[in-house]
Design an enzyme around this catalytic site. Structure first.
Site, PDB file in Angstrom:
ATOM      1  N   ASN A 154       1.983 -16.109  -7.586  1.00  0.00           N
ATOM      2  CA  ASN A 154       1.509 -17.270  -6.518  1.00  0.00           C
ATOM      3  C   ASN A 154       1.098 -16.472  -5.201  1.00  0.00           C
ATOM      4  O   ASN A 154       2.187 -15.791  -4.742  1.00  0.00           O
ATOM      5  CB  ASN A 154       2.507 -18.452  -6.606  1.00  0.00           C
ATOM      6  N   GLU A 252      14.216 -13.463  -2.874  1.00  0.00           N
ATOM      7  CA  GLU A 252      13.574 -14.737  -2.478  1.00  0.00           C
ATOM      8  C   GLU A 252      13.306 -15.568  -3.720  1.00  0.00           C
ATOM      9  O   GLU A 252      12.241 -15.173  -4.650  1.00  0.00           O
ATOM     10  CB  GLU A 252      12.188 -14.460  -1.690  1.00  0.00           C
ATOM     11  N   CYS A 286       6.716 -21.889  -3.547  1.00  0.00           N
ATOM     12  CA  CYS A 286       8.374 -21.923  -3.568  1.00  0.00           C
ATOM     13  C   CYS A 286       8.556 -23.148  -2.710  1.00  0.00           C
ATOM     14  O   CYS A 286       9.768 -23.667  -2.740  1.00  0.00           O
ATOM     15  CB  CYS A 286       8.924 -20.576  -3.382  1.00  0.00           C
ATOM     16  N   GLU A 462      14.426 -12.746   5.116  1.00  0.00           N
ATOM     17  CA  GLU A 462      13.332 -11.619   5.745  1.00  0.00           C
ATOM     18  C   GLU A 462      12.496 -12.392   6.886  1.00  0.00           C
ATOM     19  O   GLU A 462      12.661 -13.969   6.883  1.00  0.00           O
ATOM     20  CB  GLU A 462      12.531 -11.407   4.672  1.00  0.00           C
TER      21      GLU A 462
HETATM   22  P1  NAD Z   1       8.738 -13.919 -12.156  1.00  0.00           P
HETATM   23  O1  NAD Z   1      10.267 -13.755 -11.713  1.00  0.00           O
HETATM   24  O2  NAD Z   1       8.533 -14.182 -13.517  1.00  0.00           O
HETATM   25  O3  NAD Z   1       8.134 -12.546 -11.936  1.00  0.00           O
HETATM   26  C1  NAD Z   1       8.190 -11.901 -10.492  1.00  0.00           C
HETATM   27  C2  NAD Z   1       8.020 -10.611 -10.640  1.00  0.00           C
HETATM   28  O4  NAD Z   1       8.835 -10.027 -10.899  1.00  0.00           O
HETATM   29  C3  NAD Z   1       6.635 -10.012 -11.240  1.00  0.00           C
HETATM   30  O5  NAD Z   1       6.044  -8.851 -10.622  1.00  0.00           O
HETATM   31  C4  NAD Z   1       7.209  -9.497 -12.657  1.00  0.00           C
HETATM   32  O6  NAD Z   1       6.436  -8.681 -13.333  1.00  0.00           O
HETATM   33  C5  NAD Z   1       8.454  -9.048 -12.116  1.00  0.00           C
HETATM   34  N1  NAD Z   1       9.695  -8.894 -13.322  1.00  0.00           N
HETATM   35  C6  NAD Z   1       9.868  -9.703 -14.037  1.00  0.00           C
HETATM   36  N2  NAD Z   1      11.214  -9.270 -15.037  1.00  0.00           N
HETATM   37  C7  NAD Z   1      11.462  -8.312 -14.239  1.00  0.00           C
HETATM   38  C8  NAD Z   1      12.457  -7.346 -14.541  1.00  0.00           C
HETATM   39  N3  NAD Z   1      13.484  -7.483 -15.531  1.00  0.00           N
HETATM   40  N4  NAD Z   1      12.708  -6.343 -13.764  1.00  0.00           N
HETATM   41  C9  NAD Z   1      11.855  -6.133 -12.701  1.00  0.00           C
HETATM   42  N5  NAD Z   1      10.738  -6.820 -12.337  1.00  0.00           N
HETATM   43  C10 NAD Z   1      10.591  -7.917 -13.090  1.00  0.00           C
HETATM   44  O7  NAD Z   1       8.262 -14.859 -11.177  1.00  0.00           O
HETATM   45  P2  NAD Z   1       6.817 -15.322 -11.139  1.00  0.00           P
HETATM   46  O8  NAD Z   1       6.571 -16.529 -12.250  1.00  0.00           O
HETATM   47  O9  NAD Z   1       5.947 -14.461 -10.916  1.00  0.00           O
HETATM   48  O10 NAD Z   1       6.774 -16.315  -9.710  1.00  0.00           O
HETATM   49  C11 NAD Z   1       7.205 -17.821  -9.739  1.00  0.00           C
HETATM   50  C12 NAD Z   1       8.531 -17.866  -9.037  1.00  0.00           C
HETATM   51  O11 NAD Z   1       8.835 -17.251  -7.775  1.00  0.00           O
HETATM   52  C13 NAD Z   1       9.081 -19.181  -8.872  1.00  0.00           C
HETATM   53  O12 NAD Z   1      10.283 -19.568  -9.339  1.00  0.00           O
HETATM   54  C14 NAD Z   1       8.873 -19.336  -7.450  1.00  0.00           C
HETATM   55  O13 NAD Z   1       9.793 -20.293  -6.770  1.00  0.00           O
HETATM   56  C15 NAD Z   1       9.475 -18.102  -7.033  1.00  0.00           C
HETATM   57  N6  NAD Z   1       8.918 -17.797  -5.419  1.00  0.00           N
HETATM   58  C16 NAD Z   1       9.817 -17.662  -4.572  1.00  0.00           C
HETATM   59  C17 NAD Z   1       9.438 -17.595  -2.973  1.00  0.00           C
HETATM   60  C18 NAD Z   1      10.473 -17.221  -1.899  1.00  0.00           C
HETATM   61  O14 NAD Z   1       9.985 -16.902  -1.279  1.00  0.00           O
HETATM   62  N7  NAD Z   1      11.742 -17.891  -2.374  1.00  0.00           N
HETATM   63  C19 NAD Z   1       8.153 -17.289  -2.972  1.00  0.00           C
HETATM   64  C20 NAD Z   1       7.039 -17.434  -4.017  1.00  0.00           C
HETATM   65  C21 NAD Z   1       7.517 -17.638  -5.335  1.00  0.00           C
END
Ligand code: NAD
Length: 493
Positions: A154, A252, A286, A462
């Protein structure tokens, strides 16, 4: 609708773009029709280790490059992004499904991230402790090493630059691992960065599936820091995998943020904000106020106001200027969001609007904006992160009930309070178990302030100078100003 096609997306390591090995690649899709736009690399362990080695070598020079020089280069990256706004916004819109008008804002923020941290680079400082007669004690902030920056799908570009800019400002080098569903803007960013004077190897990108490419990075010995944004479950897995090499983590994670609407609020302003914060960025946000808690006395009235607005949100092609809600990023994500709708209906919430796919826009991942009322805290839609265009409304009676309900989730990222009573606003703000609160406002970020969440929403902050708590090592120096009396060992034996 035009068919989006773009070149394949390969790694960027040591200022070189690599070809995609089609046999080991990931398909990147257009959410408007689910057609393949291009292929992206899926890094092997060797490729990841190569990137780590390159970043490690580049760290030797970059970490001692004067802050003014680092700042100058960061400014130039910001300018390249700004010049490319229209192109980047289009790339982002076609890959994520987020409406182009909102993507322009994201690109603007991406450039601002570089401008802001360019200035901050020259302000990184330590402290001097009041001088004692015997000692001068002071601290210095040192670059920490090679950072892995792992980002979600996102708002990819904005979140990537939110990490890259402070990382480079601090004198660290990095390897970015963008989400495999949305890697294209990171490739464009690399092309823009390659035009600047950033030394080779300071910024690198490896693409691929999280459980492979991402986890190779997390377990690599050469990586000192992991800044991660994504799902809470992934964050836990990453911390586990990085523990044997003792990484420093910034996490995050997810959110289930409530907007609390008190009866004395400016209801029109609250309405604008709640609708915007629930449905902008396709609800894949998020800090979205995916829950709205409404005081009993204005409950029906505010629900009616919400229904009127939600039912008029314009759903359509994200490249159309007038579109407010585009297609969700992937079919499987759309299905996940729709499964939450079914669960809400099954658990007894009242579906007031939407809740289904947009038939006339198939095969794109379009759904109607969705509004539930009469939601209670025992329902999954009240507690779990849906991450789509679904707003759930709950009722509350007294101030204390609002706080209890808002806090009754495992997350703690953000909260929004709407009231004209400032005393109440302060009291409620201090009781919310969240990292960030906005009073009578939607999410307006001041880049100097810390960003992050409590509970399952994350670890660390951050933003502004807080970014340097993560991206630098703090060293304490003790300088003796007088001869010290040391207990003398080994003189009388
Ligand atoms: P995700 O956790 O599926 O993936 C995020 C990243 O992690 C991707 O690049 C993915 O390839 C990588 N990844 C997945 N498994 C991994 C592993 N085992 N080791 C290392 N890297 C790995 O998240 P998503 O579905 O891409 O994003 C949506 C989520 O992100 C929602 O829960 C949202 O709330 C959160 N989000 C949080 C913030 C914040 O600042 N708190 C901001 C934006 C999105």
């Amino acid at each position: 609708m035009e068919v989006a096609k773009t070149d394949n997306v390969g790694h960027f390591i040591g200022n070189k773009f690599f070809e995609v090995d089609e046999k080991n690649s990931v398909q990147v899709l257009d959410p408007r029709n689910n057609r393949v736009i291009c292929l992206a690399s899926n890094a092997t362990r060797e490729e990841v280790e190569n990137a780590v080695e390159v970043a490690g070598k580049a760290f030797r020079e970059w970490s001692i490059t004067p802050a003014e020089k680092r700042a100058e280069i960061l400014f130039s990256i910001g300018r390249e992004i700004e010049k490319d706004t229209e192109n980047l916004a289009r790339i982002e819109s076609v890959n994520t499904g987020i409406p182009i008008s909102q993507c322009r804002g994201q690109v603007k923020r991406a450039a601002e991230n570089f401008y802001f941290f360019a200035e901050m680079a020259t302000k990184i400082s330590g402290r001097v402790y009041p001088r004692e007669p015997d000692f001068l004690n002071y601290t210095e902030r040192m670059p920490a090493g090679v950072a892995a920056l792992i980002t979600p799908w996102n708002t990819p570009l904005m979140l990537e630059t939110w990490k890259i800019a402070p990382c480079l400002a601090a004198g660290d080098t990095c390897i970015l691992k963008p989400a495999e569903w949305t890697p294209i803007s990171a490739k464009r960013l690399a092309e823009l960065i390659a035009k600047t004077d950033l030394p080779d190897g300071v910024f690198n990108v490896v693409h691929g599936i999280g459980e492979q490419a991402g986890s190779y990075l997390v377990s690599s010995r050469g990586v000192k820091l992991v800044s991660f944004t994504g799902e809470t479950a992934t964050g836990k897995e990453i911390m586990k995998n990085g523990s044997s090499t003792l990484k420093r983590f910034s996490m995050e994670l997810g959110g289930k943020n409530a907007a609390i609407i008190f009866e004395d609020a400016d209801l029109e302003a609250a309405l604008d904000s709640v609708v915007f914060m629930a449905f902008s960025l396709n609800g894949e946000r998020c800090t979205s106020n995916s829950r709205v808690l409404i005081q009993c006395s204005i409950y029906e009235k505010f629900i009616e106001m919400l229904l009127d607005r939600v039912s008029r949100i314009r759903v359509g092609d994200p490249l159309e200027e007038s579109t407010e809600l585009g297609p969700l990023v992937r079919k499987e994500h759309l299905e996940r969001v729709l499964s939450y709708v079914q669960s809400g209906v099954k658990e007894g919430a009242k579906l007031l609007y939407g809740g289904k796919e947009h038939e006339s826009l198939k095969p794109g991942n379009y759904m109607h904006p969705t509004l539930f009322k009469d939601v209670t805290q025992d329902m999954r839609i009240a507690r779990e992160e849906i991450f789509g265009p679904v707003l759930v409304a709950e009722k509350f009676d007294r101030e204390v009930d609002a706080v209890d309900k808002a806090n009754d989730v495992c997350y703690g990222l953000a909260g929004y309070i709407w009231t004209r009573d400032l005393r109440r606003a302060h009291l409620v703000a201090s009781k919310l178990e969240v990292g960030m609160v906005w009073i009578n406002s939607h999410n307006v970020r001041d880049l100097r302030t810390p960003f992050g969440g409590m509970k399952n929403s994350g670890i660390g902050r951050e933003g502004g100078e807080y970014s340097f708590d993560f991206y630098t090592e703090l060293k304490t120096v003790h300088l003796a100003l007088r001869q010290q009396r040391v207990p003398r060992f080994g003189v009388s034996g």
